[in-house]
Design a protein around this motif. Structure first.
Motif, PDB file in Angstrom:
ATOM      1  N   GLY A   7       7.996 -17.936   1.657  1.00 44.88           N
ATOM      2  CA  GLY A   7       6.772 -18.171   1.400  1.00 44.88           C
ATOM      3  C   GLY A   7       5.736 -17.640   2.355  1.00 44.88           C
ATOM      4  N   SER A   8       6.416 -16.122   2.639  1.00 44.18           N
ATOM      5  CA  SER A   8       5.421 -15.660   3.217  1.00 44.18           C
ATOM      6  C   SER A   8       5.244 -14.177   1.846  1.00 44.18           C
ATOM      7  CB  SER A   8       6.041 -14.077   4.378  1.00 44.18           C
ATOM      8  OG  SER A   8       6.500 -14.812   5.895  1.00 44.18           O
ATOM      9  N   TRP A   9       6.065 -14.561   0.910  1.00 48.02           N
ATOM     10  CA  TRP A   9       5.414 -13.666  -0.138  1.00 48.02           C
ATOM     11  C   TRP A   9       6.279 -14.328  -1.794  1.00 48.02           C
ATOM     12  CZ3 TRP A   9      10.391 -12.573  -1.493  1.00 48.02           C
ATOM     13  CH2 TRP A   9      11.309 -12.713  -0.623  1.00 48.02           C
ATOM     14  N   LYS A  10       5.540 -13.716  -2.411  1.00 45.55           N
ATOM     15  CA  LYS A  10       6.303 -14.152  -3.408  1.00 45.55           C
ATOM     16  C   LYS A  10       6.683 -12.798  -4.870  1.00 45.55           C
ATOM     17  CE  LYS A  10       6.833 -18.480  -3.170  1.00 45.55           C
ATOM     18  NZ  LYS A  10       7.988 -18.844  -2.805  1.00 45.55           N
ATOM     19  N   VAL A  11       7.648 -12.567  -5.684  1.00 43.98           N
ATOM     20  CA  VAL A  11       7.707 -11.375  -6.278  1.00 43.98           C
ATOM     21  C   VAL A  11       7.077 -11.824  -7.735  1.00 43.98           C
ATOM     22  CG1 VAL A  11       9.717  -9.744  -7.399  1.00 43.98           C
ATOM     23  CG2 VAL A  11       9.375 -10.723  -4.343  1.00 43.98           C
ATOM     24  N   ALA A  12       6.503 -11.258  -8.553  1.00 44.46           N
ATOM     25  CA  ALA A  12       6.114 -11.015  -9.414  1.00 44.46           C
ATOM     26  C   ALA A  12       6.711  -9.871 -10.305  1.00 44.46           C
ATOM     27  CB  ALA A  12       4.238 -11.309 -10.211  1.00 44.46           C
ATOM     28  N   GLY A  13       6.547 -10.758 -11.475  1.00 37.34           N
ATOM     29  CA  GLY A  13       6.529  -8.921 -13.055  1.00 37.34           C
ATOM     30  C   GLY A  13       5.240  -9.010 -13.404  1.00 37.34           C
ATOM     31  N   ALA A  14       5.008  -8.267 -14.375  1.00 35.23           N
ATOM     32  CA  ALA A  14       4.046  -7.652 -14.756  1.00 35.23           C
ATOM     33  C   ALA A  14       4.363  -7.232 -16.288  1.00 35.23           C
ATOM     34  CB  ALA A  14       3.680  -6.733 -14.378  1.00 35.23           C
ATOM     35  N   PRO A  15       3.379  -8.159 -17.439  1.00 35.10           N
ATOM     36  CA  PRO A  15       3.208  -7.850 -19.127  1.00 35.10           C
ATOM     37  C   PRO A  15       4.039  -6.096 -19.344  1.00 35.10           C
ATOM     38  CG  PRO A  15       2.403  -8.741 -18.640  1.00 35.10           C
ATOM     39  CD  PRO A  15       2.319  -8.627 -17.320  1.00 35.10           C
ATOM     40  N   VAL A  16       3.314  -5.352 -18.354  1.00 35.06           N
ATOM     41  CA  VAL A  16       2.898  -3.583 -18.925  1.00 35.06           C
ATOM     42  C   VAL A  16       4.712  -3.023 -18.797  1.00 35.06           C
ATOM     43  CG1 VAL A  16       2.850  -2.585 -15.946  1.00 35.06           C
ATOM     44  CG2 VAL A  16       2.108  -1.524 -18.340  1.00 35.06           C
ATOM     45  N   SER A  17       5.295  -3.699 -17.692  1.00 35.09           N
ATOM     46  CA  SER A  17       6.590  -3.673 -17.990  1.00 35.09           C
ATOM     47  C   SER A  17       7.544  -3.880 -18.936  1.00 35.09           C
ATOM     48  CB  SER A  17       7.871  -3.800 -16.386  1.00 35.09           C
ATOM     49  OG  SER A  17       6.451  -4.272 -15.322  1.00 35.09           O
ATOM     50  N   LEU A 261       7.664  -3.178   4.745  1.00 34.03           N
ATOM     51  CA  LEU A 261       6.714  -4.591   4.910  1.00 34.03           C
ATOM     52  C   LEU A 261       7.063  -5.409   5.641  1.00 34.03           C
ATOM     53  CD1 LEU A 261       7.364  -4.996   0.374  1.00 34.03           C
ATOM     54  CD2 LEU A 261       5.317  -4.187   1.520  1.00 34.03           C
ATOM     55  N   ASP A 262       7.802  -5.367   5.731  1.00 35.24           N
ATOM     56  CA  ASP A 262       8.442  -6.091   6.554  1.00 35.24           C
ATOM     57  C   ASP A 262       7.450  -5.747   8.197  1.00 35.24           C
ATOM     58  OD1 ASP A 262      11.191  -8.442   7.609  1.00 35.24           O
ATOM     59  OD2 ASP A 262      11.258  -7.410   9.401  1.00 35.24           O
ATOM     60  N   GLU A 263       8.112  -5.214   8.074  1.00 34.67           N
ATOM     61  CA  GLU A 263       7.294  -4.216   9.767  1.00 34.67           C
ATOM     62  C   GLU A 263       5.937  -4.437  10.260  1.00 34.67           C
ATOM     63  OE1 GLU A 263       7.724   0.002  10.305  1.00 34.67           O
ATOM     64  OE2 GLU A 263      10.054  -0.531  10.296  1.00 34.67           O
ATOM     65  N   ILE A 264       5.188  -4.842   9.117  1.00 37.67           N
ATOM     66  CA  ILE A 264       3.357  -5.029   8.991  1.00 37.67           C
ATOM     67  C   ILE A 264       3.306  -6.243   8.796  1.00 37.67           C
ATOM     68  CG2 ILE A 264       3.147  -2.612   7.809  1.00 37.67           C
ATOM     69  CD1 ILE A 264       2.569  -3.618   5.586  1.00 37.67           C
ATOM     70  N   ASP A 265       4.352  -7.406   8.525  1.00 39.84           N
ATOM     71  CA  ASP A 265       4.043  -9.146   8.582  1.00 39.84           C
ATOM     72  C   ASP A 265       3.283  -9.102   6.865  1.00 39.84           C
ATOM     73  OD1 ASP A 265       4.961 -11.059   8.997  1.00 39.84           O
ATOM     74  OD2 ASP A 265       3.051 -11.434  10.020  1.00 39.84           O
ATOM     75  N   TYR A 266       3.757  -8.210   6.148  1.00 39.00           N
ATOM     76  CA  TYR A 266       3.421  -8.292   4.829  1.00 39.00           C
ATOM     77  C   TYR A 266       3.442  -9.875   4.403  1.00 39.00           C
ATOM     78  CZ  TYR A 266       1.417  -7.847  -0.164  1.00 39.00           C
ATOM     79  OH  TYR A 266       1.671  -8.414  -1.270  1.00 39.00           O
ATOM     80  N   ARG A 267       1.987 -10.301   3.845  1.00 41.92           N
ATOM     81  CA  ARG A 267       2.258 -11.677   2.817  1.00 41.92           C
ATOM     82  C   ARG A 267       1.773 -11.500   2.127  1.00 41.92           C
ATOM     83  NH1 ARG A 267       2.543 -16.602   6.191  1.00 41.92           N
ATOM     84  NH2 ARG A 267       0.796 -17.258   5.393  1.00 41.92           N
ATOM     85  N   GLY A 268       2.374 -12.051   0.779  1.00 44.40           N
ATOM     86  CA  GLY A 268       1.149 -11.648  -0.621  1.00 44.40           C
ATOM     87  C   GLY A 268       2.495 -11.929  -1.505  1.00 44.40           C
ATOM     88  N   TRP A 269       1.195 -11.375  -2.853  1.00 42.83           N
ATOM     89  CA  TRP A 269       2.654 -10.472  -4.035  1.00 42.83           C
ATOM     90  C   TRP A 269       2.968  -9.579  -4.032  1.00 42.83           C
ATOM     91  CZ3 TRP A 269       4.223 -13.747  -7.332  1.00 42.83           C
ATOM     92  CH2 TRP A 269       3.715 -15.550  -6.877  1.00 42.83           C
ATOM     93  N   ILE A 270       4.162  -9.243  -4.109  1.00 35.71           N
ATOM     94  CA  ILE A 270       5.503  -7.922  -4.621  1.00 35.71           C
ATOM     95  C   ILE A 270       5.166  -7.993  -5.952  1.00 35.71           C
ATOM     96  CG2 ILE A 270       7.114  -6.765  -4.476  1.00 35.71           C
ATOM     97  CD1 ILE A 270       7.562  -8.415  -1.304  1.00 35.71           C
ATOM     98  N   VAL A 271       4.407  -7.211  -6.442  1.00 39.31           N
ATOM     99  CA  VAL A 271       4.609  -7.092  -7.566  1.00 39.31           C
ATOM    100  C   VAL A 271       5.477  -6.384  -8.587  1.00 39.31           C
ATOM    101  CG1 VAL A 271       3.298  -7.279 -10.028  1.00 39.31           C
ATOM    102  CG2 VAL A 271       2.773  -8.655  -8.176  1.00 39.31           C
ATOM    103  N   ILE A 272       6.708  -5.983  -9.234  1.00 38.92           N
ATOM    104  CA  ILE A 272       7.620  -4.634  -9.054  1.00 38.92           C
ATOM    105  C   ILE A 272       7.047  -4.802 -11.248  1.00 38.92           C
ATOM    106  CG2 ILE A 272      10.082  -4.453 -10.813  1.00 38.92           C
ATOM    107  CD1 ILE A 272      11.139  -6.816  -8.488  1.00 38.92           C
TER     108      ILE A 272
END
Length: 302
Positions: A7-17, A261-272
Motif C-alpha cells: 500500500g506504500s507503493w505501486k508499480v506502473a508500466g509506461a507506453p514508452v516501453s 527505496l526501502d531505506e528512505i521509506d519511499y511512498r508512491g509510484w514506481i514506474v518501470i
C-alpha cells in the motif's frame, strides 16, 4: 531487507516501453486496450499516461484503464525560453484535465504530473556528453518557470515532480542539485537517465530522499551509450539502438535501488520504463520484456 506493505507503493508500466511516446498519422504499435491488457496480465498496478489522447480523455479514460490506476504523465515545457514556455502552458492544462478524470486514488498514489524539460540545442545532439549546461545568470529565470509550472499543478490539486533528462538543461547530478536549490518541486528520479548522465542512482535516492516524489526505474547500457556518442547520435537514435535495456540487461544496480527505496521509506509510484522506438522490436517482444521487468522487481520484493 525490511519490506513494507504494498500500500506504500505501486508499480506502473509506461507506453514508452512499447514504443508509444508520440502520436502521428501512423497508428501506434498497439492499441491502448492491448497495452493496458498486457500490463494488467503481467501484474502491474497502474500505467503512465503516454501521449495525450492515447489512453483517452474525460470519461473514456477510466474505461480504457480497465481497472489500472493512472500513475502520472509527461508534460513537456521549454523552461529556458520565456515565449516558448508561455506557449506550452495550455498543453500542461490539458494534461491536468486528463488527470482530473482519472479514477480516485490515495494521495500518495494520485497521478503525478511529470514536468519534463524540452531538449536544449547544445545538449540534445550529444546526450550525456558533458556539454556545459545553463550559465549561472540563466538559472534563476529557468527555475522560476519550473516553479510556476509546479504551482499551476498544485492549484489544480496535483503534486508534480520534475524529471531530469538526458539532452536537457537538467541532466547531470550537478544540474539536479541546482534545480532543487532554486525550487521546491519534488524530483522524478529516473535511474537510467541519471546513470547515463554520470550519476549513481542508489546514492541519489539516499542523498535526495526528502525530495524524491516519483521514481522511474530504468536500466541503461553505458556501452551502447558510449558508441552512440562516438557516432554523434542523438537521443532518439540512442533509444533505437537499445540504450535503455531490459531490467538486468544494463549496469543499473537494481537490488541497490530497491534497498534504497526501502531505506528512505519511499511512498508512491514506481514506474518501470524501457524507452524504445516503434518497430525496434515486435509487439510480442515488448510485451515479454515488460512482463520480465515486472517479475524482476517482484523477485526483489516489489
Amino acid at each position: 531487507m525490511r519490506m513494507r506493505s504494498a500500500g506504500s507503493w505501486k508499480v506502473a508500466g509506461a507506453p514508452v516501453s512499447f514504443g508509444v511516446f508520440e502520436l502521428s498519422d501512423a497508428p501506434p504499435p498497439l492499441t491502448a486496450g492491448e497495452l493496458v491488457g498486457a500490463l494488467a496480465q503481467a501484474g502491474y498496478d497502474g500505467v503512465d499516461l503516454g501521449p495525450l489522447g492515447y489512453l483517452g480523455t474525460g470519461g473514456a479514460l477510466a474505461e480504457r484503464l480497465g481497472g489500472l490506476l493512472l500513475a502520472g504523465g509527461w508534460a513537456d515545457l521549454r523552461y529556458g525560453d520565456e515565449e516558448a514556455f508561455r506557449a506550452g502552458l495550455p498543453a500542461l492544462e490539458a494534461t491536468l484535465d486528463v488527470f482530473a478524470a482519472a479514477p480516485a486514488a490515495p494521495p500518495h498514489l494520485a497521478p503525478r504530473p511529470t514536468l519534463g524539460c524540452s531538449g536544449s540545442p547544445e545538449r540534445f545532439a550529444r546526450p550525456g556528453a558533458g556539454v556545459p549546461g545553463l550559465g549561472a545568470s540563466a538559472w534563476p529565470a529557468y527555475a522560476a518557470r519550473v516553479q510556476e509550472a509546479a504551482d499551476r499543478c498544485r492549484e489544480r490539486g496535483f503534486e508534480p515532480a520534475f524529471h531530469h533528462h538526458l539532452g536537457t538543461y537538467v541532466e547531470t547530478p550537478q544540474d539536479v542539485e541546482r534545480l532543487l536549490e532554486l525550487t521546491d518541486v519534488a524530483l522524478c528520479l529516473d535511474t537510467g537517465h541519471l546513470l547515463l548522465a554520470g550519476g549513481d542512482p542508489v546514492a541519489a535516492l539516499r542523498d535526495w530522499a526528502g525530495r524524491v516524489g516519483h521514481v522511474h526505474v530504468k536500466d541503461a547500457d553505458r556501452g551502447v551509450h558510449a558508441r552512440a556518442l562516438d557516432d554523434g547520435a542523438d537521443l532518439r537514435e540512442l533509444m533505437g539502438r537499445g540504450g535503455f535495456a531490459p531490467l538486468g540487461g544494463g549496469e543499473l544496480d537494481l537490488p541497490g535501488v530497491v534497498r534504497a527505496l526501502d531505506e528512505i521509506d519511499y511512498r508512491g509510484w514506481i514506474v518501470i520504463e524501457q524507452d524504445t522506438l516503434p518497430g525496434r522490436r515486435t509487439v510480442a517482444q515488448n510485451v515479454a520484456d515488460q512482463a520480465a521487468n515486472r517479475e524482476k522487481l517482484r523477485e526483489l520484493g516489489l
